[in-house]
Structures are given as C-alpha cells and as structure tokens.
Design an enzyme around this catalytic site. Sequence first.
Site, PDB file in Angstrom:
ATOM      1  N   THR A 125       0.847  -1.205   0.000  1.00  0.00           N
ATOM      2  CA  THR A 125       0.000   0.000   0.000  1.00  0.00           C
ATOM      3  C   THR A 125       0.876   1.246   0.000  1.00  0.00           C
ATOM      4  O   THR A 125       2.035   1.200   0.465  1.00  0.00           O
ATOM      5  CB  THR A 125      -0.896  -0.007   1.262  1.00  0.00           C
ATOM      6  OG1 THR A 125      -1.435   1.305   1.454  1.00  0.00           O
ATOM      7  CG2 THR A 125      -0.130  -0.380   2.515  1.00  0.00           C
ATOM      8  N   ASP A 126       0.305   2.360  -0.458  1.00  0.00           N
ATOM      9  CA  ASP A 126       1.061   3.624  -0.390  1.00  0.00           C
ATOM     10  C   ASP A 126       1.249   4.085   1.057  1.00  0.00           C
ATOM     11  O   ASP A 126       2.087   4.955   1.331  1.00  0.00           O
ATOM     12  CB  ASP A 126       0.384   4.723  -1.236  1.00  0.00           C
ATOM     13  CG  ASP A 126      -1.041   5.059  -0.791  1.00  0.00           C
ATOM     14  OD1 ASP A 126      -1.574   4.382   0.104  1.00  0.00           O
ATOM     15  OD2 ASP A 126      -1.611   6.014  -1.362  1.00  0.00           O
ATOM     16  N   GLU A 127       0.480   3.488   1.992  1.00  0.00           N
ATOM     17  CA  GLU A 127       0.581   3.928   3.387  1.00  0.00           C
ATOM     18  C   GLU A 127       1.935   3.576   4.012  1.00  0.00           C
ATOM     19  O   GLU A 127       2.279   4.086   5.082  1.00  0.00           O
ATOM     20  CB  GLU A 127      -0.578   3.365   4.213  1.00  0.00           C
ATOM     21  CG  GLU A 127      -1.916   3.843   3.668  1.00  0.00           C
ATOM     22  CD  GLU A 127      -3.092   3.629   4.596  1.00  0.00           C
ATOM     23  OE1 GLU A 127      -2.925   3.694   5.823  1.00  0.00           O
ATOM     24  OE2 GLU A 127      -4.201   3.402   4.078  1.00  0.00           O
ATOM     25  N   TYR A 153      -1.613  -0.385  11.146  1.00  0.00           N
ATOM     26  CA  TYR A 153      -1.890  -1.061   9.870  1.00  0.00           C
ATOM     27  C   TYR A 153      -0.712  -0.861   8.910  1.00  0.00           C
ATOM     28  O   TYR A 153      -0.201  -1.831   8.332  1.00  0.00           O
ATOM     29  CB  TYR A 153      -3.182  -0.506   9.242  1.00  0.00           C
ATOM     30  CG  TYR A 153      -3.317  -0.807   7.760  1.00  0.00           C
ATOM     31  CD1 TYR A 153      -3.557  -2.105   7.308  1.00  0.00           C
ATOM     32  CD2 TYR A 153      -3.179   0.202   6.797  1.00  0.00           C
ATOM     33  CE1 TYR A 153      -3.663  -2.387   5.948  1.00  0.00           C
ATOM     34  CE2 TYR A 153      -3.284  -0.069   5.434  1.00  0.00           C
ATOM     35  CZ  TYR A 153      -3.521  -1.368   5.021  1.00  0.00           C
ATOM     36  OH  TYR A 153      -3.612  -1.651   3.674  1.00  0.00           O
ATOM     37  N   LYS A 157       1.824  -3.625   7.208  1.00  0.00           N
ATOM     38  CA  LYS A 157       1.987  -3.812   5.759  1.00  0.00           C
ATOM     39  C   LYS A 157       3.450  -3.593   5.359  1.00  0.00           C
ATOM     40  O   LYS A 157       3.965  -4.260   4.454  1.00  0.00           O
ATOM     41  CB  LYS A 157       1.083  -2.839   4.987  1.00  0.00           C
ATOM     42  CG  LYS A 157      -0.398  -3.161   5.053  1.00  0.00           C
ATOM     43  CD  LYS A 157      -0.766  -4.506   4.438  1.00  0.00           C
ATOM     44  CE  LYS A 157      -0.534  -4.567   2.938  1.00  0.00           C
ATOM     45  NZ  LYS A 157      -0.962  -5.881   2.372  1.00  0.00           N
TER      46      LYS A 157
HETATM   47  N1  LIG Z   1      -8.488  -1.111  -0.064  1.00  0.00           N
HETATM   48  C1  LIG Z   1      -7.537  -0.310  -0.490  1.00  0.00           C
HETATM   49  O1  LIG Z   1      -7.795   0.850  -0.835  1.00  0.00           O
HETATM   50  C2  LIG Z   1      -6.110  -0.803  -0.587  1.00  0.00           C
HETATM   51  C3  LIG Z   1      -5.147   0.036  -1.160  1.00  0.00           C
HETATM   52  C4  LIG Z   1      -3.832  -0.459  -1.308  1.00  0.00           C
HETATM   53  C5  LIG Z   1      -3.519  -1.729  -0.883  1.00  0.00           C
HETATM   54  N2  LIG Z   1      -4.481  -2.513  -0.307  1.00  0.00           N
HETATM   55  C6  LIG Z   1      -4.097  -3.888   0.105  1.00  0.00           C
HETATM   56  O2  LIG Z   1      -4.825  -4.769  -0.732  1.00  0.00           O
HETATM   57  C7  LIG Z   1      -5.151  -5.962  -0.007  1.00  0.00           C
HETATM   58  C8  LIG Z   1      -6.652  -6.213  -0.069  1.00  0.00           C
HETATM   59  O3  LIG Z   1      -7.322  -5.100   0.509  1.00  0.00           O
HETATM   60  P1  LIG Z   1      -8.915  -5.080   0.639  1.00  0.00           P
HETATM   61  O4  LIG Z   1      -9.336  -3.682   0.783  1.00  0.00           O
HETATM   62  O5  LIG Z   1      -9.491  -5.926  -0.400  1.00  0.00           O
HETATM   63  O6  LIG Z   1      -9.074  -5.816   2.057  1.00  0.00           O
HETATM   64  P2  LIG Z   1     -10.327  -6.587   2.668  1.00  0.00           P
HETATM   65  O7  LIG Z   1     -10.267  -6.350   4.136  1.00  0.00           O
HETATM   66  O8  LIG Z   1     -11.574  -6.233   1.940  1.00  0.00           O
HETATM   67  O9  LIG Z   1     -10.014  -8.128   2.351  1.00  0.00           O
HETATM   68  C9  LIG Z   1      -9.021  -8.840   3.029  1.00  0.00           C
HETATM   69  C10 LIG Z   1      -9.281 -10.329   2.818  1.00  0.00           C
HETATM   70  O10 LIG Z   1      -8.217 -11.062   3.462  1.00  0.00           O
HETATM   71  C11 LIG Z   1      -8.797 -12.146   4.177  1.00  0.00           C
HETATM   72  N3  LIG Z   1      -7.917 -12.471   5.308  1.00  0.00           N
HETATM   73  C12 LIG Z   1      -7.639 -11.708   6.391  1.00  0.00           C
HETATM   74  N4  LIG Z   1      -6.822 -12.375   7.225  1.00  0.00           N
HETATM   75  C13 LIG Z   1      -6.554 -13.584   6.650  1.00  0.00           C
HETATM   76  C14 LIG Z   1      -5.770 -14.697   7.025  1.00  0.00           C
HETATM   77  N5  LIG Z   1      -5.074 -14.720   8.187  1.00  0.00           N
HETATM   78  N6  LIG Z   1      -5.709 -15.760   6.187  1.00  0.00           N
HETATM   79  C15 LIG Z   1      -6.415 -15.771   5.019  1.00  0.00           C
HETATM   80  N7  LIG Z   1      -7.196 -14.735   4.635  1.00  0.00           N
HETATM   81  C16 LIG Z   1      -7.258 -13.656   5.435  1.00  0.00           C
HETATM   82  C17 LIG Z   1     -10.161 -11.653   4.625  1.00  0.00           C
HETATM   83  O11 LIG Z   1     -11.050 -12.730   4.918  1.00  0.00           O
HETATM   84  C18 LIG Z   1     -10.599 -10.829   3.422  1.00  0.00           C
HETATM   85  O12 LIG Z   1     -11.294 -11.622   2.482  1.00  0.00           O
HETATM   86  C19 LIG Z   1      -4.621  -5.784   1.400  1.00  0.00           C
HETATM   87  O13 LIG Z   1      -3.384  -6.425   1.488  1.00  0.00           O
HETATM   88  C20 LIG Z   1      -4.454  -4.270   1.528  1.00  0.00           C
HETATM   89  O14 LIG Z   1      -3.434  -3.944   2.424  1.00  0.00           O
HETATM   90  C21 LIG Z   1      -5.765  -2.089  -0.148  1.00  0.00           C
END
Ligand SMILES: NC(=O)c1ccc[n+]([C@@H]2O[C@H](COP(=O)([O-])OP(=O)(O)OC[C@H]3O[C@@H](n4cnc5c(N)ncnc54)[C@H](O)[C@@H]3O)[C@@H](O)[C@H]2O)c1
Length: 341
Positions: A125-127, A153, A157
């Site tokens: 993530t950009d964070e 968080y 990450k």
């Molecule tokens: N949402 C954003 O804007 C954003 C931006 C940049 C990066 N990201 C990254 O992208 C990824 C997905 O983000 P998102 O928004 O879809 O998150 P989300 O919270 O919607 O989904 C996360 C998924 O991971 C699963 N999960 C959590 N812990 C687990 C474990 N121990 N074992 C197996 N599965 C597990 C959950 O059940 C869920 O389905 C993350 O790694 C996040 O850091 C998100």
Amino acid sequence: MPDTILVTGGAGFIGSNLVRYILAERDEHVINLDGLTYAGNLESLADVQGHPRYEFLHADICKPEQYTEAIGRADSVLHLAAESHVDRSIHDPSAFLNTNVIGTQMLLDSWRRKENPGRFVYVSTDEVYGDLPLEPKSLKFTESTPLTPNSPYAVSKTGGDMLARAYHHTYGINTCITRCSNNFGPYQFPEKVIPLFVNNLIEGKQVPLYGDGSNVRDWLHVLDHAEAICRVLDAGKPGEAYNIGGNNERSNLELTRMLIDLCGREESSIKPVEDRLGHDRRYAIDASKIKNELGWEPTRSAWPGALEATVQWYKDNRAWCDHVRSGEYRRFHAQNYGTAT
Ligand SMILES: NC(=O)c1ccc[n+]([C@@H]2O[C@H](COP(=O)([O-])OP(=O)(O)OC[C@H]3O[C@@H](n4cnc5c(N)ncnc54)[C@H](O)[C@@H]3O)[C@@H](O)[C@H]2O)c1
C-alpha cells in the site's frame, strides 16, 4: 493445462474484483485462498461460483498446513490477504501484526520451500510511505521514498513489504511488490468510507467526516488496480516495487460533497467527528515507473464518471450491502461452502 494462480484474500474487496478480472480477461486457473474473517465475503463471488477455472480454499495464511497442497499446484501467488482497516488497527494492532507480518512470512516460507517457485506478488500500500504535506502538490511518493509508516496497519503492511523484498535478496525468490493508493468500486466492505457514506446517504442518515475533511487521498478504481497487479505479475522485474495510483487526488471533504450530490442529499448530511488518531494528511503517488517500464496507466478511474458508477452499484445492490451489515453473508458461507465463520 492453464497456469494456476493462488490469490490470497480473494473473498475481500480487491481480491474478489481481481479474481473476477482474471477469470474474465485471462486464461489461468484461480485458487482463492481466504480465511473468511469478518471482511471475507463469498457472496461477492457468487457469480463465478462453479466457474471451471475457479476454486475456493478456506485457509488461514498463518496455518501453512492448511494450504501446502495448493502451494504445490500454484505457478504464482498474488498475496492480498490482510487485516486492512486502519481504524481497527488503532483499536487493536495484534491481529494486524499476526496476519500481515507473520502470516506473510509463513506464506513466503511455504513458497520458497516448493520446487521452482514462480512469481510472488505482494500487494502492499502507499501507506508504507507515511504521509505528505498538502503543499507543494508536486511532492509525491516514488518507489525510493523512505518507508515511514504511521499507523499500526501501515507498519504491519511495511513488515510484509520488507519481507517480500528480503526473500528476493536473501533466497532469490521471484518477488515483486505493488504499492497502491486508495481503491474504490463495487463489493467494498461498508466500514470503508465510500460504501459507508453511500449507504448512510441512501438511508437519509448523516455521514461522519473526520476532522476538517482536508486530508487528501489518491483514488483508483479497483479494476485498474487488478489490471496493474496482473501487469506486474507478467512483466515486473524480480525484487522491484511498483507504485500504482490514479492521478486522482481528492480531499475527504470534496469526496463527501460529491457523494452527497450523487445521492441527492444536502450539505447538512455532514456530521464532523473527532479526527482519527495520527491521521495521515496526504497520500500522492508518482506512478511513472509502472507506466514507463510496464506500460500501465489507469483507464477506469476518472471522476466524476467512475465515482458515479460506483455509487450506482451500491444503489443497485442493496441486498449485498444489507447481507454484509446484518451478517447474513456468513449464512451464505455455511450454506454454499459448509464453513462456520
Ligand atoms: N483497499 C484499499 O484501498 C487498498 C489500497 C492499497 C492496498 N491494499 C491492500 O490490498 C489488499 C486487499 O485489501 P482489501 O481492501 O481488499 O481488504 P479486505 O479487508 O476487503 O479483504 C481482506 C481479505 O483477506 C482475508 N484475510 C484476512 N486475514 C486472513 C488470514 N489470516 N488468512 C487468510 N485470509 C485472510 C479476509 O477474509 C478478506 O477476504 C490488502 O493487502 C491491503 O493492504 C488495499
């Protein structure tokens, strides 16, 4: 035989959109490995259930014995599984460090122990870069900006991100890292700002806006993100990180006013609330590396059109939103997959 991609976190917001994107646009077989935490929702993939190139594996990345067999069959990994909600990490960081750092280490270890492990993309993530001042606007995160994460968080990450880098450096594993800005689009869990605000506005409720709303985020459509992840999977250079952004910086107040307008509500819908602890002021991505080296640019993220389509999706899919908020989606898991979550 098509290649097999192991997607972790495929029942989440980005993961479910990514799985659907791969099945529609590419020819690989997809194993969706997800632990089905509160954020995992297989109703988001109800339309691909039974697809001949799709399978679901209920597993926790912290328990490698649950996915050894899948690792053995996979040609590559797209690792998205994570605890992802900043506010929850401020309340209790422990699950974040466990899944996002230790879980990532366990997944990487399983991967490196297999014969000829292929590409492993860590979706960061950009964070991880911390935050930027509001001015000058020209100041953006590049891949060489020092990592100075501010929230639990973001720290967790960063731990996963650095592990992916180290496993390339130390063990020669073919890892790549993607660092993306804020995503928007369908199937986002309604604790996140856009679906939360849209749901409240549809129901005539107020929307809780942190502080003075001046914090700035760069918004990217989730399918642009899915495409960029696949571009890195195909063509990224081993050991490299790639920023992914939408060239779409908006203050939270500007976003809120657009959502109010799209939902036909008034400015009085805004309820200012105490600012988030340590709230990062501004994120802005310089995505010129992925553009110049891999030829990727966003094509689905332009506002107001893309935001309007997203709001319309939440208006049209009330059952999906209601099932998440009522917990009904867990019954769907039990009925269709026999999982007790
Ligand atoms: N949402 C954003 O804007 C954003 C931006 C940049 C990066 N990201 C990254 O992208 C990824 C997905 O983000 P998102 O928004 O879809 O998150 P989300 O919270 O919607 O989904 C996360 C998924 O991971 C699963 N999960 C959590 N812990 C687990 C474990 N121990 N074992 C197996 N599965 C597990 C959950 O059940 C869920 O389905 C993350 O790694 C996040 O850091 C998100």
